[in-house]
Enzyme design. Structure first.
Site, PDB file in Angstrom:
ATOM      1  N   HIS A 279       0.827  -1.207   0.000  1.00 13.10           N
ATOM      2  CA  HIS A 279       0.000   0.000   0.000  1.00 13.10           C
ATOM      3  C   HIS A 279       0.866   1.264   0.000  1.00 13.10           C
ATOM      4  O   HIS A 279       1.619   1.509   0.938  1.00 13.10           O
ATOM      5  CB  HIS A 279      -0.925   0.005   1.220  1.00 13.10           C
ATOM      6  CG  HIS A 279      -1.816  -1.192   1.289  1.00 13.10           C
ATOM      7  ND1 HIS A 279      -2.865  -1.397   0.411  1.00 13.10           N
ATOM      8  CD2 HIS A 279      -1.792  -2.271   2.119  1.00 13.10           C
ATOM      9  CE1 HIS A 279      -3.462  -2.545   0.702  1.00 13.10           C
ATOM     10  NE2 HIS A 279      -2.817  -3.093   1.730  1.00 13.10           N
TER      11      HIS A 279
ATOM     12  N   ASP B  66      -0.760  -4.590   4.737  1.00 15.39           N
ATOM     13  CA  ASP B  66      -2.170  -4.712   5.122  1.00 15.39           C
ATOM     14  C   ASP B  66      -2.297  -4.547   6.633  1.00 15.39           C
ATOM     15  O   ASP B  66      -1.400  -4.940   7.389  1.00 15.39           O
ATOM     16  CB  ASP B  66      -2.714  -6.094   4.740  1.00 15.39           C
ATOM     17  CG  ASP B  66      -2.803  -6.294   3.234  1.00 15.39           C
ATOM     18  OD1 ASP B  66      -2.834  -5.290   2.497  1.00 15.39           O
ATOM     19  OD2 ASP B  66      -2.828  -7.469   2.822  1.00 15.39           O
TER      20      ASP B  66
ATOM     21  N   GLU C 182       7.822 -10.922  24.238  1.00 16.65           N
ATOM     22  CA  GLU C 182       8.199 -12.314  24.163  1.00 16.65           C
ATOM     23  C   GLU C 182       7.028 -13.126  23.634  1.00 16.65           C
ATOM     24  O   GLU C 182       5.877 -12.741  23.866  1.00 16.65           O
ATOM     25  CB  GLU C 182       8.675 -12.845  25.523  1.00 16.65           C
ATOM     26  CG  GLU C 182       7.610 -12.842  26.599  1.00 16.65           C
ATOM     27  CD  GLU C 182       8.148 -13.490  27.881  1.00 16.65           C
ATOM     28  OE1 GLU C 182       9.228 -14.096  27.861  1.00 16.65           O
ATOM     29  OE2 GLU C 182       7.454 -13.387  28.893  1.00 16.65           O
TER      30      GLU C 182
ATOM     31  N   CYS D   2      18.481   0.942  13.844  1.00 17.94           N
ATOM     32  CA  CYS D   2      18.620   0.801  12.393  1.00 17.94           C
ATOM     33  C   CYS D   2      19.916   0.113  11.977  1.00 17.94           C
ATOM     34  O   CYS D   2      20.186  -0.023  10.782  1.00 17.94           O
ATOM     35  CB  CYS D   2      18.509   2.171  11.726  1.00 17.94           C
ATOM     36  SG  CYS D   2      16.848   2.883  11.892  1.00 17.94           S
TER      37      CYS D   2
END
Length: 342
Positions: free
Chosen positions: A22, A60, A101, A127
Site C-alpha cells: 500500500h 495490510d 516475548e 537501524c
C-alpha cells in the site's frame, strides 16, 4: 580505533526483499495535517520538501513483523535453493516486534519450517541491526559452527505513523511536539532477507570481508521510540551521527583499504534527503554510486539498506567484482561499516 571483525571464509549467497503493497504519499499525510500545518504557519509540501520523501509503503492492517520477515525469508529460500535442513541459524533484526516475548525470530523460524537444531534469536540495535546480524552469522560460519545462516528483517510503520498523525492533528499539538515527531512521518514498511554461507558451500557467493563498528552511546537520548510513538532530536542526531560516521569511516579506510573511487556502490541507511546528502558529503562519497531508496519508500530502518542492495541486484546494476560498502548508523548511537565483494 573501531572494533573490527574480519572474515575469510564467508560469502553472501542470497538476497531477497518484499515491498509492502500500500503506497501512502506525503501529500496524503499532509492533507490529514492541514489544519495543524496552517495553525503552526508551516507551508504545504513541508514533509515532501524537507525530507525528500514523496511516498512510503504500508502492509495490510494486521500484518505482523514476523509475517513480513517470513515473506522475505521464504522468497530467499525459494531463490537460493538451499535445503531448509541445512540452515543452522536465523537472526531477526526488526525494530518492530510481534511481542516482547517470544522472540520474533522464533515465529519466523516456525513459519519458514527450519530445523529444530537451527539457532534462532532477535538482535536489536535500532537501524543498525541487520549489519550486526550479518556479523554474528558470519562469525558462526567462520568458526565452523554452521554452514548457512539467514538474517531477516520485517518493518511495519503503519501503527507508529498513523498514531503520530492522530497526535499531530490534535488541536493541542504545538511546534515542539510537531518538530520532535516529524521524523516519524518519514518511516515506511518493507522486508529483507539474506543468506550467508561458508565459502565452499556456495561457489557463486560474494565474499563478506568484515565489519568495523564504533559507539557514541552518550547520545542515546536523541531518538527514542515505542510501538506507537517516536520522538527525535533530528538536528542533534544528524550532528552526532555525522561525527561518529566520520570516525568509523577513517577506521574502515584503514581496515578495508577503502577510498571513494574504489567503492563501486555504497548502500547506506537512508533517513531523508538531508541526512543522505550530509553523509555523502561528510565521507566524501561519490553521489553517483549511492542508490537511493528514501524518495519512494521512506526510512525502512535496518531493512532499508538491504532492500536497496537487493533492488540493485534485481535490476542487474551490479557487476561481478564490484566492491560494495554497507554504511549504517543506529540510534544509540552506533555505527558500522561492512565490506563485500560482488
Amino acid at each position: 580505533m573501531a572494533r573490527s571483525q574480519q572474515f575469510s571464509n564467508v560469502v553472501v549467497s542470497g538476497l531477497a526483499h518484499v515491498d509492502a503493497p500500500h503506497v501512502v504519499s506525503s501529500s496524503e499525510i499532509e492533507a490529514q495535517l492541514a489544519d495543524t500545518l496552517q495553525r503552526l504557519g508551516m507551508p504545504a509540501g513541508t514533509l515532501g520538501g524537507l525530507a525528500g520523501i514523496t511516498e512510503r509503503r504500508f502492509w495490510d492492517e494486521g500484518t505482523r513483523p514476523s509475517d513480513a520477515a517470513a515473506m522475505a525469508g521464504a522468497k530467499l529460500l525459494a531463490d537460493v535453493g538451499v535445503d531448509r535442513r541445512d540452515v543452522g541459524a536465523l537472526i531477526n533484526t526488526s525494530v518492530d516486534r510481534d511481542w516482547l516475548e517470544p522472540s520474533t525470530a522464533c515465529i519466523v523460524h516456525h513459519k519458514l519450517g527450519l530445523a529444530p537444531d537451527a539457532l534462532n534469536f532477535d538482535v536489536g540495535n535500532a537501524c543498525l541491526g541487520f549489519i550486526n546480524g550479518m556479523a554474528l552469522t558470519a562469525a558462526m560460519i567462520e568458526r565452523g559452527d554452521i554452514d548457512h545462516g539467514i538474517v531477516v528483517d520485517g518493518e511495519s510503520a503503519r501503527v507508529v505513523v498513523e498514531s503520530t498523525i492522530a497526535r499531530l492533528a490534535d488541536p493541542a499539538c504545538d511546534r515542539d511536539l510537531f518538530r520532535s515527531s516529524f521524523a516519524t512521518l518519514t518511516l515506511g514498511s518493507g522486508a529483507a532477507a539474506m543468506l550467508l554461507s561458508r565459502r565452499e558451500m556456495a561457489d557463486d557467493g560474494h565474499p563478506f570481508h568484515g565489519v568495523v563498528s564504533r559507539a557514541a552511546t552518550e547520545h542515546n537520548e536523541l531518538c527514542q521510540g515505542q510501538p506507537d510513538d517516536m520522538r527525535t532530536d533530528a538536528a542533534g542526531l544528524l550532528t552526532a551521527g555525522l561525527a561518529l560516521a566520520r570516525e568509523t569511516w577513517r577506521d574502515a579506510v584503514d581496515v578495508f583499504d577503502w577510498s571513494a573511487d574504489a567503492i563501486d556502490a555504497a548502500f547506506i541507511h537512508q533517513v531523508s534527503r538531508a541526512h543522505t546528502r550530509s553523509v555523502i558529503g561528510a565521507l566524501g562519497l561519490r553521489e553517483d554510486r549511492i542508490p537511493l531508496l528514501y524518495p519512494e519508500h521512506g526510512n525502512i530502518g535496518p531493512a532499508g539498506l538491504v532492500i536497496t542492495w537487493s533492488k540493485e541486484v534485481d535490476a542487474g546494476r551490479l557487476t561481478p567484482g564490484d566492491r560494495l560498502a554497507l554504511l549504517g548508523i543506529g540510534s544509540g548511537l552506533n555505527c558500522a561499516m561492512a565490506d563485500v565483494r560482488w
